[in-house]
Write an enzyme that holds these catalytic residues in place. Structure first.
Site: not given
Length: 493
Positions: A25-29
């Site tokens: 994951n990244c910050m939003t996805r």
């Protein structure tokens, strides 16, 4: 949001555990690398409650927003592990059965599997530039919570000083203000550590690599100390005098990458009994020599070239027109995930100037999109679209634009164009303000939208807020008049 239930539903829609190569994951996805894109039900995922958008591809990106992404990754991981454990029994039976096959048949099957796997890997490969920027993102994205924390603390300190200028003599204020600079002050060390981890090296050697280019003793190196004459600082052709921090954060990343490469090669050749005493020492000695005399000078030239193009040419010479172009083109960079490639440039500008003039201009991309989202919310009668905008717009106002990009403007397409154009007007206004005021910028990174106001250097925050207002208004007007019709809502299906 029930992350376990949502993860279970997503697992079924991506083709089951057998179609999942890896996930993160990244910050939003939530990012899922899939084996077969055709097996993924993109429309079904896009229609799930809590999903704000989907980016299709070999790496499926499911936008759920900050805070939710990491929790969904954990829930999805638990569901995936349970599903694979349930299948392990049948897989074990298959392995036992395969063991009875003749050697020549098994070798043929392995050759076929290798060929198919190689074809899949090549099909997922992208350009070298995209791969390089992906590495840069992996190095800097984990630092963003720290950037945000220190940035907000720095913003509070700036507001405190604005209210009471005499507070600068207060020891508690000095401690508070210093907390806001902690990450920037130690950034080269942390970047070195993250780079080593990204490329498979020892984190502690990456930490050493991060500190190497910044050794204060570099300023005293003499070219010919045996002459008895006054020591002459070592000078490198084209670049000039060797000095601490010459190559900037790009030099740190390159040095840490080199350390990792040397370490892995040595470890493959040095006996295990000598590993602890030989590998780290040779890695640092050899890597340091190459860094000081090759990497740092080259990195300095690269950084000078990039900053000249973006600051001296595009911004100072381009002026208002340059500000318009940079703001208008930034949303496509965010859409492609290439905006993280600018992070080292921002960091180096802060180290050199005390602020980065690029961020206030690029932040106008979010203002244009916020205005476009408000226009769509007023015009649409679609309750789902209204609900998505209602959840994503507050994030957009504080600089997290991906939910609006992937959930609203990009699927509708034309609002994405009008948002970019609206952002351009905001960027032009900020660039004009920089010309009039003599220059300003953001004193830290990790913040955008209205939250960046507190970290804008003295004399620039009114221009910045004016740019946000103009960018949002232009994005609203262009989208309301030309960018959205209700017939476009069919594209969200």
């Amino acid at each position: 949001m029930n992350y376990t239930e949502l993860g279970e539903t997503i697992l079924g829609l991506v083709g089951g555990p057998g179609n999942v190569a890896s996930h993160t994951n990244c910050m939003t996805r939530l990012r899922i690398n899939v084996e077969d894109q055709a097996a993924v039900d993109v429309a079904g995922i896009r229609g799930l409650d809590g999903v704000q958008g989907v980016v299709d591809g070999p790496q499926l990106q499911i936008v759920v927003g900050p805070g939710h992404a990491e929790r969904l990754r954990e829930g999805f991981g638990d569901v995936l592990a349970a599903a694979r454990a349930a299948e392990s029994g049948s897989e074990a039976d298959a392995v036992v059965a395969a063991a009875t096959v003749a050697d020549d048949v098994r070798e043929a099957e392995l050759d076929s599997l290798a060929t198919r796997t190689q074809a899949k890997v090549k099909a997922r490969q992208t350009s070298r530039l995209q791969v390089a920027l992906k590495h840069v993102g992996n190095i800097f994205i984990p630092l963003f919570p720290g950037f945000i924390a220190c940035g907000i603390i720095a913003a509070i300190a700036n507001i405190w000083k604005l209210i009471d200028p005499s507070v600068t003599g207060n020891p508690w204020f000095l401690v508070f203000a210093a907390m806001g600079t902690l990450l920037i002050g130690s950034l080269n060390l942390i970047v070195g550590l993250n780079t080593a981890k990204e490329f498979g090296g020892s984190p502690v050697l990456g930490f050493v690599a991060g500190g190497l280019p910044y050794l204060p003793a570099l300023a005293g190196i003499a070219a010919n100390p045996k002459t008895g004459a006054e020591a002459i600082p070592l000078t490198i052709p084209v670049v000039g005098q060797l000095s601490p921090g010459l190559g900037g954060v790009i030099g740190v990343m390159a040095t840490a990458w080199l350390f990792a490469a040397i370490e892995k090669r040595l470890r493959a050749r040095v006996p295990a009994s000598l590993d602890l005493f030989v590998v780290p020492v040779l890695t640092v000695l050899v890597g340091a020599a190459v860094s000081l005399f090759v990497i740092m000078p080259i990195a300095a030239l690269v950084m000078r070239g990039v900053t000249w193009f973006l600051v001296d040419f595009a911004l100072e010479q381009g002026g208002v027109f340059g500000g318009f172009l940079m703001s208008a083109l930034f949303l496509p960079l965010v859409m492609l995930g290439l905006h993280h490639g600018l992070t080292p440039v921002h960091v180096q500008l802060i180290a050199d100037l005390g602020y980065t003039p690029l961020l206030p201009i690029l932040a106008m991309a979010g203002a244009g999109q916020d205005g476009a989202a408000i226009a769509i919310w007023l015009k649409t009668r679609n309750p789902k679209l209204k609900r998505i905008i209602k959840g994503a717009l507050p994030l957009g106002l504080v600089g997290i634009g991906e939910p609006l990009i992937y959930g609203v403007s990009l699927p509708l397409f034309y609002p994405f164009i009008t948002a970019c154009l609206g952002a351009g007007f905001g960027g032009a206004f900020v660039a004009w303000g920089m010309e009039v005021s003599g220059g300003f910028g953001a004193q830290t990174i990790g913040l955008s939208g209205v939250l960046m106001t507190g970290v804008i250097s003295a004399g620039g925050w009114l221009w910045y807020l004016g740019g946000i207002a103009i960018g949002a208004l232009a994005g609203f007007v262009l989208t309301y008049l030309f960018g959205f019709k209700e017939s476009m809502e069919a594209r969200l299906a």
